[in-house]
Design a protein around this motif. Structure first.
Motif, PDB file in Angstrom:
ATOM      1  N   SER A  65      56.468 -25.267  -1.389  1.00 14.58           N
ATOM      2  CA  SER A  65      55.562 -24.764  -2.977  1.00 14.58           C
ATOM      3  C   SER A  65      55.990 -23.262  -2.958  1.00 14.58           C
ATOM      4  O   SER A  65      55.850 -22.463  -4.373  1.00 14.58           O
ATOM      5  N   GLY A  66      56.118 -22.614  -1.930  1.00 19.05           N
ATOM      6  CA  GLY A  66      57.054 -21.115  -2.541  1.00 19.05           C
ATOM      7  C   GLY A  66      57.652 -21.447  -2.692  1.00 19.05           C
ATOM      8  O   GLY A  66      57.684 -20.054  -3.793  1.00 19.05           O
ATOM      9  N   MET A  67      58.795 -21.335  -2.178  1.00 22.54           N
ATOM     10  CA  MET A  67      60.163 -21.529  -3.497  1.00 22.54           C
ATOM     11  C   MET A  67      59.711 -21.945  -4.611  1.00 22.54           C
ATOM     12  O   MET A  67      60.966 -21.315  -5.397  1.00 22.54           O
ATOM     13  N   SER A  68      59.541 -23.237  -4.861  1.00 27.16           N
ATOM     14  CA  SER A  68      59.336 -23.778  -6.209  1.00 27.16           C
ATOM     15  C   SER A  68      58.924 -22.592  -7.015  1.00 27.16           C
ATOM     16  O   SER A  68      59.171 -22.371  -8.460  1.00 27.16           O
ATOM     17  N   PHE A  69      57.719 -22.344  -6.633  1.00 28.95           N
ATOM     18  CA  PHE A  69      56.510 -20.957  -7.644  1.00 28.95           C
ATOM     19  C   PHE A  69      57.135 -19.799  -7.469  1.00 28.95           C
ATOM     20  O   PHE A  69      56.873 -19.139  -9.060  1.00 28.95           O
ATOM     21  N   LEU A  70      58.112 -19.260  -6.661  1.00 30.32           N
ATOM     22  CA  LEU A  70      58.265 -18.007  -6.975  1.00 30.32           C
ATOM     23  C   LEU A  70      59.501 -17.527  -8.080  1.00 30.32           C
ATOM     24  O   LEU A  70      59.536 -16.844  -9.225  1.00 30.32           O
ATOM     25  N   VAL A  71      60.496 -18.995  -7.903  1.00 28.49           N
ATOM     26  CA  VAL A  71      61.506 -19.352  -9.396  1.00 28.49           C
ATOM     27  C   VAL A  71      60.760 -19.313 -10.080  1.00 28.49           C
ATOM     28  O   VAL A  71      61.157 -19.101 -11.766  1.00 28.49           O
ATOM     29  N   PHE A  72      59.443 -20.966 -10.563  1.00 31.70           N
ATOM     30  CA  PHE A  72      58.605 -20.624 -11.877  1.00 31.70           C
ATOM     31  C   PHE A  72      58.092 -19.311 -12.348  1.00 31.70           C
ATOM     32  O   PHE A  72      58.524 -19.106 -13.055  1.00 31.70           O
ATOM     33  N   THR A  73      57.571 -18.608 -11.275  1.00 32.33           N
ATOM     34  CA  THR A  73      56.926 -17.348 -11.917  1.00 32.33           C
ATOM     35  C   THR A  73      57.626 -16.529 -12.529  1.00 32.33           C
ATOM     36  O   THR A  73      57.716 -16.030 -13.378  1.00 32.33           O
ATOM     37  N   SER A  74      58.666 -16.154 -12.094  1.00 32.81           N
ATOM     38  CA  SER A  74      60.034 -15.277 -12.371  1.00 32.81           C
ATOM     39  C   SER A  74      60.763 -15.795 -13.498  1.00 32.81           C
ATOM     40  O   SER A  74      60.646 -15.482 -14.344  1.00 32.81           O
ATOM     41  N   VAL A  75      60.729 -16.980 -14.069  1.00 34.25           N
ATOM     42  CA  VAL A  75      61.375 -18.382 -15.243  1.00 34.25           C
ATOM     43  C   VAL A  75      60.316 -17.696 -16.553  1.00 34.25           C
ATOM     44  O   VAL A  75      60.206 -17.454 -17.334  1.00 34.25           O
ATOM     45  N   MET A  76      58.785 -17.510 -15.745  1.00 34.58           N
ATOM     46  CA  MET A  76      57.608 -17.748 -17.153  1.00 34.58           C
ATOM     47  C   MET A  76      57.879 -15.451 -17.194  1.00 34.58           C
ATOM     48  O   MET A  76      57.912 -15.724 -18.013  1.00 34.58           O
ATOM     49  N   LEU A  77      57.873 -15.275 -16.174  1.00 31.74           N
ATOM     50  CA  LEU A  77      57.874 -13.464 -16.712  1.00 31.74           C
ATOM     51  C   LEU A  77      59.119 -13.061 -16.829  1.00 31.74           C
ATOM     52  O   LEU A  77      59.116 -12.330 -18.500  1.00 31.74           O
ATOM     53  N   ALA A  78      60.218 -13.951 -17.210  1.00 33.41           N
ATOM     54  CA  ALA A  78      61.212 -13.441 -17.706  1.00 33.41           C
ATOM     55  C   ALA A  78      61.269 -14.645 -19.463  1.00 33.41           C
ATOM     56  O   ALA A  78      61.663 -13.934 -20.656  1.00 33.41           O
ATOM     57  N   SER A  79      60.545 -15.524 -19.752  1.00 28.93           N
ATOM     58  CA  SER A  79      60.022 -15.670 -20.957  1.00 28.93           C
ATOM     59  C   SER A  79      59.003 -15.140 -21.993  1.00 28.93           C
ATOM     60  O   SER A  79      59.866 -14.841 -23.353  1.00 28.93           O
ATOM     61  N   PHE A  80      58.430 -14.524 -21.138  1.00 27.81           N
ATOM     62  CA  PHE A  80      57.262 -13.557 -21.395  1.00 27.81           C
ATOM     63  C   PHE A  80      57.931 -12.131 -22.171  1.00 27.81           C
ATOM     64  O   PHE A  80      57.324 -11.930 -23.032  1.00 27.81           O
ATOM     65  N   ILE A  81      58.192 -11.455 -20.989  1.00 28.71           N
ATOM     66  CA  ILE A  81      58.671 -10.021 -21.367  1.00 28.71           C
ATOM     67  C   ILE A  81      60.554 -10.164 -21.909  1.00 28.71           C
ATOM     68  O   ILE A  81      60.716  -9.680 -22.230  1.00 28.71           O
ATOM     69  N   VAL A  82      60.748 -10.629 -20.796  1.00 31.36           N
ATOM     70  CA  VAL A  82      62.243 -10.251 -20.833  1.00 31.36           C
ATOM     71  C   VAL A  82      62.804 -10.695 -21.989  1.00 31.36           C
ATOM     72  O   VAL A  82      63.792  -9.755 -23.324  1.00 31.36           O
ATOM     73  N   SER A  83      62.820 -12.166 -22.354  1.00 33.99           N
ATOM     74  CA  SER A  83      63.412 -12.837 -23.365  1.00 33.99           C
ATOM     75  C   SER A  83      62.117 -12.229 -24.976  1.00 33.99           C
ATOM     76  O   SER A  83      63.422 -11.914 -25.928  1.00 33.99           O
ATOM     77  N   ALA A  84      61.180 -11.629 -24.363  1.00 34.85           N
ATOM     78  CA  ALA A  84      60.341 -11.162 -25.860  1.00 34.85           C
ATOM     79  C   ALA A  84      61.422  -9.657 -26.247  1.00 34.85           C
ATOM     80  O   ALA A  84      61.580  -9.646 -27.722  1.00 34.85           O
TER      81      ALA A  84
END
Length: 234
Positions: A65-84
């Protein structure tokens, strides 16, 4: 701030992330159930094939669960912020009569809060699945938790905070390198650093390490925000 957070969820179509988080939770639940009760973690002779310290069911639950959500959270941060930054939508947001720091902070909090809730719910689902299954079936792992104990929920929440917060380190790397891919790659490196074993040694079982890691993560979060008022857009 609450209005900004809700705006970020709406702008980034949070419904899609809710669907993906639900799918991930179901897949993890099926996998953990198979791991615990269907013998996929056992050798042909019926003995458990697991690394040192992984003989209790909480270990694989926390790990996967930790591995999955660490990547999932990072993907969201990349989409919300870096991609913006990359697609220039951040230019428009920074033109609002609101401090850049507040806008960026709202984006980070929106992702952090969503994933904290999603991870807590997912873990509760995994533990409940094992708890119910253990009433009727033999578990390959030692069932080492008590869902009737308040300390179980406190520990679950604290571990979830650590996992979701670590993604701020990956975000900082991605913003420095101006790359969404760098955020995701950094998240995998963090998984290796925090979850991998070196012989019998693992940082995952160290009691002091999560406290230090969380503190470091929030330092990186502050560093990501503090100079945004004077920093040029990507």
């Amino acid at each position: 701030m609450i209005k900004l957070i809700k705006m970020e969820w709406k702008k980034n179509k949070i419904g899609t992330y809710i669907r993906n988080a639900l799918i991930m939770a179901v897949v993890l639940c099926l996998f953990v159930f198979a791991l615990a009760f269907l013998g996929i973690a056992e050798d042909p002779d019926g003995t458990l094939d697991a690394a040192e310290g992984m003989s209790v069911i909480s270990a694989p639950i926390e790990l996967f669960s930790g591995m999955s959500f660490l990547v999932f959270t990072s993907v969201m941060l990349a989409s919300f912020i870096v991609s913006a930054y990359k697609n220039k939508t951040m230019n428009l947001m920074f033109s609002y009569p609101i401090k850049r720091q507040k806008i960026l902070a709202s984006q980070m909090i929106a992702v952090w809060f969503f994933n904290l809730i999603a991870l807590v719910v997912t873990k509760l689902l995994l533990y409940a699945c094992v708890y119910i299954g253990g009433k009727r079936m033999r578990s390959s792992f030692i069932i080492d938790f008590d869902m009737g104990d308040l300390s179980f929920y406190v520990e679950l929440l604290l571990k979830s905070v650590v996992i979701v917060s670590v993604s701020f380190i990956a975000l900082f790397v991605g913003m420095k390198m101006r790359s969404s891919k760098a955020v995701i790659v950094a998240s995998f490196i963090l998984i290796l650093l925090t979850q991998a074993n070196i012989g019998d040694f693992s940082l995952a079982g160290n009691l002091v390490f999560p406290v230090i890691l969380t503190a470091v993560s929030f330092v990186f979060a502050v560093l990501s925000v503090v100079k945004v008022e004077t920093k040029d857009l990507m």
